[in-house]
Enzyme design. Structure first.
Site, PDB file in Angstrom:
ATOM      1  N   GLY A  46      40.437  43.911  40.106  1.00 31.42           N
ATOM      2  CA  GLY A  46      39.288  43.187  39.116  1.00 31.42           C
ATOM      3  C   GLY A  46      38.482  44.096  38.423  1.00 31.42           C
ATOM      4  CD  GLN A  51      33.378  46.862  37.883  1.00 25.85           C
ATOM      5  OE1 GLN A  51      34.239  46.014  37.661  1.00 25.85           O
ATOM      6  NE2 GLN A  51      33.569  47.697  38.706  1.00 25.85           N
ATOM      7  CB  CYS A  88      32.979  47.507  44.015  1.00 29.03           C
ATOM      8  SG  CYS A  88      32.393  47.330  42.329  1.00 29.03           S
ATOM      9  CG  LEU A  89      37.902  49.692  40.810  1.00 23.32           C
ATOM     10  CD1 LEU A  89      38.541  49.376  39.340  1.00 23.32           C
ATOM     11  CD2 LEU A  89      38.778  50.947  41.794  1.00 23.32           C
ATOM     12  CG  HIS A 130      33.587  41.872  43.325  1.00 20.34           C
ATOM     13  ND1 HIS A 130      33.205  42.478  44.429  1.00 20.34           N
ATOM     14  CD2 HIS A 130      33.577  42.802  42.302  1.00 20.34           C
ATOM     15  CE1 HIS A 130      33.089  43.802  44.159  1.00 20.34           C
ATOM     16  NE2 HIS A 130      33.187  43.711  42.845  1.00 20.34           N
ATOM     17  CD  GLU A 131      36.030  42.095  39.432  1.00 20.93           C
ATOM     18  OE1 GLU A 131      35.370  42.507  38.555  1.00 20.93           O
ATOM     19  OE2 GLU A 131      36.310  42.639  40.428  1.00 20.93           O
ATOM     20  CG  HIS A 134      30.851  43.477  38.433  1.00 21.75           C
ATOM     21  ND1 HIS A 134      29.805  44.565  38.638  1.00 21.75           N
ATOM     22  CD2 HIS A 134      31.977  43.735  39.170  1.00 21.75           C
ATOM     23  CE1 HIS A 134      30.580  45.294  39.711  1.00 21.75           C
ATOM     24  NE2 HIS A 134      31.608  44.868  40.198  1.00 21.75           N
TER      25      HIS A 134
END
Ligand code: ZN
Length: 161
Positions: A46, A51, A88-89, A130-131, A134
């Site tokens: 995701g 991000q 997480c990226l 999670h997304e 963000h």
């Protein structure tokens, strides 16, 4: 199409509230295409617009069942509970244990700005939470049970042919 730079923890943009998308433009379509490409390139499941440095309420997800694009997503229903690993990226090389609902229903707009609903269980439910976090400036690192752990790197054995 382009791979975009992924912002990392410590970057202020990751703590900001994102704005709703009010109309679909060519620029926003390009952003979505780039977000998908960036997510696949980095092997993420995701990616949220902040991000890649854009404060818009856009999320892309693929847990292995094909891409899901969410514009202005809202969680409308949750049930159950799951506790497991999350990464997480934007927090490279780390993981943590986070408890999330096991079943999540989301209302969002698609790329044509048409409302739809989507449900997910397990990993997909976790990715939705999670997304969407963000988009409201929240990172999973503040929700871990016992902090962050390093991803231990094990080099692959070399084989001679
Ligand atoms: Zn993330």
């Amino acid at each position: 199409m382009a791979i975009r730079e992924v912002r990392e923890i410590g970057d202020d943009i990751l703590t900001k509230q994102c704005k709703k998308v009010t109309k679909m433009t060519f620029r926003t379509k390009m952003l979505i295409t780039d977000m998908l490409e960036t997510m696949y390139e980095k092997n993420g499941v995701g990616l949220a617009a902040p991000q890649v440095g854009v404060l818009k309420q856009i999320v892309v997800i693929d847990v292995g069942e094909g891409p899901i694009i969410l514009i202005n997503p809202e969680i409308t229903e949750t049930s159950g509970e799951q506790t497991g690993e999350e990464g997480c990226l934007s927090v490279p090389g780390k993981w943590g244990i986070v408890t999330r609902p096991d079943h999540v229903k989301v209302r969002a707009l698609n790329q044509d700005m048409v409302p739809f609903e989507v449900e997910g269980e397990g990993l997909l439910a976790r990715a939705f939470c999670h997304e969407i976090d963000h988009l409201h400036g929240e990172l999973y690192v503040n929700k871990t049970q016992d902090g962050l752990h390093d991803v231990s790197y094990e080099p692959e054995e070399e084989t001679e042919e």
